[in-house]
Design a protein around this motif. Structure first.
Motif, mmCIF file in Angstrom:
data_model
loop_
_atom_site.group_PDB
_atom_site.id
_atom_site.type_symbol
_atom_site.label_atom_id
_atom_site.label_comp_id
_atom_site.label_asym_id
_atom_site.label_seq_id
_atom_site.Cartn_x
_atom_site.Cartn_y
_atom_site.Cartn_z
ATOM 1 N N VAL A 297 0.980 -1.192 -0.204
ATOM 2 C CA VAL A 297 0.027 -0.083 0.092
ATOM 3 C C VAL A 297 0.877 1.210 -0.039
ATOM 4 O O VAL A 297 1.685 1.270 0.957
ATOM 5 C CB VAL A 297 -0.908 0.111 1.363
ATOM 6 C CG1 VAL A 297 -1.847 1.242 1.062
ATOM 7 C CG2 VAL A 297 -1.745 -1.441 1.060
ATOM 8 N N ASP A 298 0.731 2.125 -0.837
ATOM 9 C CA ASP A 298 1.629 3.413 -1.077
ATOM 10 C C ASP A 298 0.486 4.572 -1.322
ATOM 11 O O ASP A 298 -0.561 4.252 -1.493
ATOM 12 C CB ASP A 298 2.287 3.279 -2.119
ATOM 13 C CG ASP A 298 3.629 4.217 -2.086
ATOM 14 O OD1 ASP A 298 3.729 5.082 -1.221
ATOM 15 O OD2 ASP A 298 4.573 3.808 -2.752
ATOM 16 N N ASP A 299 0.919 5.761 -0.868
ATOM 17 C CA ASP A 299 0.142 6.777 -0.980
ATOM 18 C C ASP A 299 -0.114 7.357 -2.516
ATOM 19 O O ASP A 299 -1.147 7.895 -2.847
ATOM 20 C CB ASP A 299 0.477 7.886 -0.050
ATOM 21 C CG ASP A 299 1.949 8.616 -0.319
ATOM 22 O OD1 ASP A 299 2.751 7.833 -1.065
ATOM 23 O OD2 ASP A 299 2.304 9.525 0.032
ATOM 24 N N SER A 300 1.007 7.246 -3.254
ATOM 25 C CA SER A 300 0.818 7.495 -4.755
ATOM 26 C C SER A 300 1.930 6.810 -5.584
ATOM 27 O O SER A 300 2.759 6.476 -4.915
ATOM 28 C CB SER A 300 0.931 9.027 -4.714
ATOM 29 O OG SER A 300 2.220 9.361 -4.276
ATOM 30 N N VAL B 253 -2.927 1.786 -4.036
ATOM 31 C CA VAL B 253 -2.748 3.367 -4.003
ATOM 32 C C VAL B 253 -3.677 3.842 -3.228
ATOM 33 O O VAL B 253 -4.815 3.877 -3.693
ATOM 34 C CB VAL B 253 -2.385 3.776 -5.236
ATOM 35 C CG1 VAL B 253 -1.736 5.151 -5.090
ATOM 36 C CG2 VAL B 253 -1.088 2.980 -5.838
ATOM 37 N N SER B 254 -3.652 4.727 -2.270
ATOM 38 C CA SER B 254 -4.469 5.249 -1.405
ATOM 39 C C SER B 254 -4.923 6.559 -1.902
ATOM 40 O O SER B 254 -5.351 7.393 -1.179
ATOM 41 C CB SER B 254 -4.202 5.223 0.212
ATOM 42 O OG SER B 254 -2.980 6.177 0.236
ATOM 43 N N SER B 255 -4.981 6.907 -3.319
ATOM 44 C CA SER B 255 -5.148 7.918 -3.771
ATOM 45 C C SER B 255 -5.554 7.855 -5.464
ATOM 46 O O SER B 255 -4.987 6.749 -5.743
ATOM 47 C CB SER B 255 -4.226 9.096 -3.859
ATOM 48 O OG SER B 255 -2.750 8.859 -4.583
ATOM 49 N N THR C 44 -2.079 10.203 -10.225
ATOM 50 C CA THR C 44 -1.647 11.502 -10.274
ATOM 51 C C THR C 44 -1.544 11.848 -11.895
ATOM 52 O O THR C 44 -0.448 11.334 -12.232
ATOM 53 C CB THR C 44 -0.243 11.847 -9.662
ATOM 54 O OG1 THR C 44 -0.481 11.640 -7.927
ATOM 55 C CG2 THR C 44 0.242 13.026 -9.531
ATOM 56 N N TYR D 32 -6.127 1.789 -7.604
ATOM 57 C CA TYR D 32 -6.184 3.015 -7.043
ATOM 58 C C TYR D 32 -7.585 3.247 -6.312
ATOM 59 O O TYR D 32 -8.407 2.694 -6.796
ATOM 60 C CB TYR D 32 -5.837 4.068 -8.169
ATOM 61 C CG TYR D 32 -4.713 4.208 -8.967
ATOM 62 C CD1 TYR D 32 -3.489 5.165 -8.388
ATOM 63 C CD2 TYR D 32 -4.503 3.489 -9.923
ATOM 64 C CE1 TYR D 32 -2.470 5.088 -8.993
ATOM 65 C CE2 TYR D 32 -3.395 3.601 -10.604
ATOM 66 C CZ TYR D 32 -2.423 4.271 -10.322
ATOM 67 O OH TYR D 32 -0.955 4.433 -10.837
ATOM 68 N N LEU E 247 -11.925 8.821 -1.898
ATOM 69 C CA LEU E 247 -10.785 9.709 -1.027
ATOM 70 C C LEU E 247 -11.324 10.777 -0.456
ATOM 71 O O LEU E 247 -11.157 11.134 0.659
ATOM 72 C CB LEU E 247 -9.682 10.061 -2.240
ATOM 73 C CG LEU E 247 -8.795 11.194 -1.669
ATOM 74 C CD1 LEU E 247 -7.852 10.562 -0.462
ATOM 75 C CD2 LEU E 247 -7.820 11.819 -2.634
ATOM 76 N N SER F 260 -13.553 9.934 2.479
ATOM 77 C CA SER F 260 -12.536 9.432 3.689
ATOM 78 C C SER F 260 -11.877 10.780 4.246
ATOM 79 O O SER F 260 -11.868 10.425 5.559
ATOM 80 C CB SER F 260 -11.494 8.517 3.054
ATOM 81 O OG SER F 260 -10.588 9.515 2.533
#
Length: 117
Positions: free
Chosen positions: A18-21, A47-49, A52, A89, A95, A98
């Motif tokens: 799990v990564d933010d982006s 991916v928690s967004s 990009t 994603y 998002l 949340s």
């Protein structure tokens, strides 16, 4: 040290990262390769967004659009590029849900290309 896989724990396992982006994809690719070299049978990226796709001009140092992987590749192509077994994603609506507050004034330009100014 934070990117040192524990081979005894990883070997033969399916791993979810799990990564933010994912901005350029190079770090994700390195992490996926490292986990597979440590013996992971599968590596799945979450991916928690949203992807990009556009640069941020409001303080976050993101590169030009031509350097953003999600602006130039499909999700399937990104998955292949980072050598993951799957990639997903969080969508924009989830998002925003949340982080719901009384002042729902969040900039999402890096995900949508719709700039406030």
């Amino acid at each position: 040290m934070k990117l040192s896989p524990m081979t005894d724990i990883i070997k033969g396992k399916r791993v979810i990262v799990v990564d933010d982006s994912i901005v350029r994809g190079t770090t994700s690719k390195r992490i996926v390769r490292m986990l597979k070299q440590a013996g992971a049978s599968e590596v799945h990226m979450r991916v928690s967004s949203p992807p990009t796709t556009d640069p941020c001009f409001y303080g976050v140092d993101t590169p030009n659009k031509d350097k953003l992987i999600a602006a130039n590749m499909s999700q399937d192509d990104i998955c292949k590029f980072i050598e993951a077994d799957s990639l997903a994603y969080l969508d924009e609506a989830s998002l925003l849900r949340s982080v719901k507050t009384d002042t729902d004034n969040y900039c999402t330009a890096c995900f949508t290309g719709k700039y406030i100014v």
